[in-house]
Design an enzyme around this catalytic site. Sequence first.
Site, short mmCIF file in Angstrom:
data_model
loop_
_atom_site.label_atom_id
_atom_site.label_comp_id
_atom_site.label_asym_id
_atom_site.label_seq_id
_atom_site.Cartn_x
_atom_site.Cartn_y
_atom_site.Cartn_z
N HIS A 42 2.53 1.79 6.82
CA HIS A 42 2.59 2.94 7.71
C HIS A 42 3.89 2.93 8.53
O HIS A 42 4.54 3.95 8.71
CB HIS A 42 1.43 2.91 8.72
CG HIS A 42 0.06 2.96 8.11
ND1 HIS A 42 -0.86 1.94 8.28
CD2 HIS A 42 -0.55 3.90 7.36
CE1 HIS A 42 -1.98 2.27 7.67
NE2 HIS A 42 -1.83 3.45 7.10
N SER A 47 -5.20 -0.74 4.86
CA SER A 47 -6.11 -1.04 5.96
C SER A 47 -7.39 -1.69 5.43
O SER A 47 -8.03 -2.48 6.12
CB SER A 47 -6.46 0.24 6.71
OG SER A 47 -5.29 0.92 7.08
#
Length: 281
Positions: free
Chosen positions: A37, A186
Amino acid sequence: MKIVRSVREMQAESDKIRRAGHVIGFVPTMGFLHEGHLNLLRIAREKADRTILSIFVNPTQFGPNEDLNHYPRDIERDETLAEEAGCDILFYPPVEEMYPAPFRTAVTVAEITQVLCGISRPTHFRGVTTIVAKLFNIVKPHFAVFGQKDAQQLIVIKQMVRDLNFDIDIITGPIVREADGLAMSSRNVYLSPEERKEAVMLYKSLMAAKTLIDSGERNADAIRAELERRLRQAKTAKIDYAEIVDTQNLKPLETIQGEILIALAVFFGRTRLIDNIQVSV
Ligand code: AMP
């Protein structure tokens, strides 16, 4: 870094930035930030005057038996990471703000959402395109950066942007990997130590497929067989798909030719991971 939680306020902030003549770069995420990210944020910073990162765990893109309620969250850590990476505005809306009742509209992209991940997750991309369209209308970016990690998502979003004339450039960020090759996600925190070790087989099997292609193999079934053979070496792995498709229309290929996408979705225990590589022949 400013934190914005309301749609109205976010729209007003973006209007202000646009009126000042500044370029807005946008990175949409579901949070629990990692280097993948943050690298998208860096790419955005290079081209934008102001960067906006959103964190929203979007309920409509999860299926009924998926991990919505367990999806990892740590907003304090995310705030620190986003700020350190130079984010200007963190947009972090509550669910009621994004889906006020009664909510009755969806954006759907046909065909390319029904293959690969669309087979085991039939409503997933409708959730993705609906939330991304909403975020585009709220954040009003000049461009948005998406990761190659979610290759099908990227193709679906580009299609939506073209079909609905969003005046937004879609920029691709490369897949960021752990030292052993596992693509950052994640969801990697769900993996047990044994599953984590075996999950590297995703990347290893993609590399083995590339080696076969580099050495002249052009039969897609032979490569699929090699991908599956390698993945089956991981005891905790259960293959969802191991596919070789055209990068434009996502149709399965018989012969390796042109720009191809080798895409994997594999469960390690209960955790479904995806990975891919693109190869030009
Ligand atoms: P997510 O929070 O998983 O929905 O992802 C938000 C954005 O980050 C999407 O554009 C993803 O493709 C991208 N992304 C997630 N993991 C990676 C990674 N390992 N490398 C590059 N981009 C990633």
